[in-house]
Write a protein that holds these residues in place. Structure first.
Motif, short mmCIF file in Angstrom:
data_model
loop_
_atom_site.label_atom_id
_atom_site.label_comp_id
_atom_site.label_asym_id
_atom_site.label_seq_id
_atom_site.Cartn_x
_atom_site.Cartn_y
_atom_site.Cartn_z
N GLN A 209 0.83 -1.21 0.00
CA GLN A 209 0.00 0.00 0.00
C GLN A 209 0.86 1.26 0.00
N ALA A 210 1.94 1.23 0.78
CA ALA A 210 2.83 2.40 0.89
C ALA A 210 4.23 1.92 1.25
N LYS A 211 5.17 2.12 0.34
CA LYS A 211 6.54 1.66 0.58
C LYS A 211 7.20 2.33 1.77
N SER A 212 6.68 3.50 2.14
CA SER A 212 7.29 4.25 3.24
C SER A 212 6.81 3.79 4.62
N ILE A 213 5.99 2.76 4.67
CA ILE A 213 5.46 2.29 5.95
C ILE A 213 6.61 1.83 6.84
N PRO A 214 6.61 2.17 8.12
CA PRO A 214 7.71 1.75 9.03
C PRO A 214 7.86 0.23 9.07
N ASN A 215 9.09 -0.23 9.23
CA ASN A 215 9.37 -1.67 9.20
C ASN A 215 8.77 -2.42 10.39
N ASN A 216 8.44 -1.69 11.44
CA ASN A 216 7.88 -2.34 12.62
C ASN A 216 6.36 -2.20 12.72
N LYS A 217 5.73 -1.70 11.63
CA LYS A 217 4.29 -1.44 11.67
C LYS A 217 3.49 -2.72 11.88
N ALA A 218 3.82 -3.78 11.15
CA ALA A 218 3.10 -5.04 11.29
C ALA A 218 3.24 -5.59 12.70
N SER A 219 4.44 -5.52 13.22
CA SER A 219 4.68 -6.01 14.58
C SER A 219 3.84 -5.26 15.60
N LYS A 220 3.77 -3.95 15.44
CA LYS A 220 3.00 -3.13 16.37
C LYS A 220 1.52 -3.46 16.31
N ILE A 221 0.99 -3.60 15.09
CA ILE A 221 -0.44 -3.91 14.92
C ILE A 221 -0.77 -5.26 15.54
N LEU A 222 0.04 -6.27 15.22
CA LEU A 222 -0.24 -7.62 15.71
C LEU A 222 -0.15 -7.71 17.23
N SER A 223 0.67 -6.88 17.82
CA SER A 223 0.79 -6.89 19.29
C SER A 223 -0.47 -6.33 19.96
N LEU A 224 -1.29 -5.63 19.19
CA LEU A 224 -2.50 -5.01 19.73
C LEU A 224 -3.78 -5.75 19.33
N VAL A 225 -3.60 -6.89 18.64
CA VAL A 225 -4.75 -7.61 18.08
C VAL A 225 -4.94 -8.97 18.76
N ASN A 226 -6.19 -9.29 19.00
CA ASN A 226 -6.54 -10.63 19.48
C ASN A 226 -7.09 -11.41 18.29
N LYS A 227 -6.22 -12.19 17.66
CA LYS A 227 -6.62 -12.94 16.46
C LYS A 227 -7.72 -13.96 16.73
N LYS A 228 -7.82 -14.38 17.98
CA LYS A 228 -8.79 -15.43 18.33
C LYS A 228 -10.10 -14.84 18.84
N GLN A 229 -10.29 -13.56 18.61
CA GLN A 229 -11.55 -12.95 19.03
C GLN A 229 -12.71 -13.68 18.36
N PRO A 230 -13.65 -14.19 19.14
CA PRO A 230 -14.76 -14.96 18.54
C PRO A 230 -15.67 -14.09 17.70
N LYS A 231 -16.31 -14.72 16.72
CA LYS A 231 -17.23 -14.00 15.85
C LYS A 231 -18.66 -14.38 16.22
N ASP A 232 -19.51 -13.36 16.32
CA ASP A 232 -20.93 -13.59 16.55
C ASP A 232 -21.70 -12.80 15.49
N VAL A 233 -23.02 -12.78 15.63
CA VAL A 233 -23.84 -12.09 14.62
C VAL A 233 -23.49 -10.61 14.53
N SER A 234 -23.24 -9.98 15.69
CA SER A 234 -22.95 -8.54 15.71
C SER A 234 -21.67 -8.20 14.97
N ASN A 235 -20.57 -8.88 15.35
CA ASN A 235 -19.31 -8.49 14.69
C ASN A 235 -19.20 -9.04 13.28
N THR A 236 -20.00 -10.06 12.94
CA THR A 236 -20.07 -10.51 11.54
C THR A 236 -20.74 -9.43 10.70
N THR A 237 -21.78 -8.83 11.26
CA THR A 237 -22.46 -7.73 10.56
C THR A 237 -21.51 -6.55 10.39
#
Length: 266
Positions: A209-237
């Motif tokens: 998307q942007a070559k100038s994105i910081p090299n640690n951007k992905a690491s920072k985002i993933l550290s703030l994300v719960n990949k196992k967050q369950p899905k229900d009708v509300s968040n599916t919508t």
């Protein structure tokens, strides 16, 4: 021309607000009025100015910047059949130097414009209707409408994305403005969609998307994300609504840029 039948209105124009001073044919100041630089307020402006009319005098107008900051007011006045003259700033400056109070301020400048208007009425150039003005006004109205729509969509996205990603404001400096941020929300509208993304894979997506994105951007985002967050009708919508809103936002951004280009050409 019987000058006693007229009142002379000098207007000092600015980006956000105009100041007008009214004088009679004897150069006597009758009062001052201010108005936002907004055509929706110009009728009120005229009514305020008419309060100085005592013997059915006609209002005559003088503006310095009739092609810039004062263009909207000048053209509005002309379209309302008022006589408007363009006052050269050099004449206003000369008039102010000869006044009892040569200091610069909006009311003093407006009074100087009014005095020049009275003294040089016959010689000042007349402001005429601009064929482009109506088109510019319509484009500007549409532009303002798009800005409001964009704000509404961003507010909707805030509500939806915050429920999916409580820490989303830490992901990007401009969560709903930058190209990378919009691409991220469109692709990953729910944390579970990052389940098979490690740092390298996500960083590759972000760099696309942007070559100038910081090299640690992905690491920072993933550290703030719960990949196992369950899905229900509300968040599916919400997951379905977020990409739709992103697409609408991108379209509006494109339209805004196109309108800005058209306005620049007028």
């Amino acid at each position: 021309m019987d000058y006693q039948n007229y009142l002379f209105v000098g207007v000092d124009t600015h980006k956000n607000q105009h100041t007008a001073v009214v004088i009679n044919c004897f150069h006597q100041k009758l009062g001052a009025v201010q108005t936002p630089n907004n055509p929706n307020k110009f009728n009120e402006f005229i009514q305020d100015l008419k309060s100085f009319v005592s013997n059915q005098e006609t209002l005559l107008f003088g503006l310095e910047d009739t092609k810039g900051l004062g263009r909207s007011l000048a053209q509005w006045l002309v379209n309302q059949d008022y006589q408007v003259k363009e006052v050269n700033p050099a004449l206003t400056k000369r008039e102010r130097k000869h006044s009892a109070n040569p200091d610069k301020s909006d009311p003093i400048d407006a009074e100087a414009v009014a005095n020049v208007l009275l003294a040089d009425w016959e010689n000042l150039p007349k402001v005429r209707k601009d064929a482009n003005f109506k088109a510019i006004k319509e484009l500007n109205n549409y532009y303002q409408s798009l800005i409001k729509q964009r704000t509404q969509i961003k507010n909707q996205l805030h509500e939806l994305v915050h429920k999916q990603y409580p820490n989303y404001k830490k992901f990007f400096s401009n969560p709903f403005s930058g190209k990378t941020a919009l691409a991220f929300w469109e692709e990953f509208s729910h944390p579970s969609q990052l389940q098979y993304y490690g740092e390298k894979r996500l960083q590759k997506f972000l760099k696309k998307q942007a070559k100038s994105i910081p090299n640690n951007k992905a690491s920072k985002i993933l550290s703030l994300v719960n990949k196992k967050q369950p899905k229900d009708v509300s968040n599916t919508t919400r997951s379905a609504l977020i990409p739709q809103l992103i697409n609408r936002l991108k379209l509006i951004n494109q339209q805004i840029e196109e309108i800005k280009e058209q306005l620049a050409e007028k």
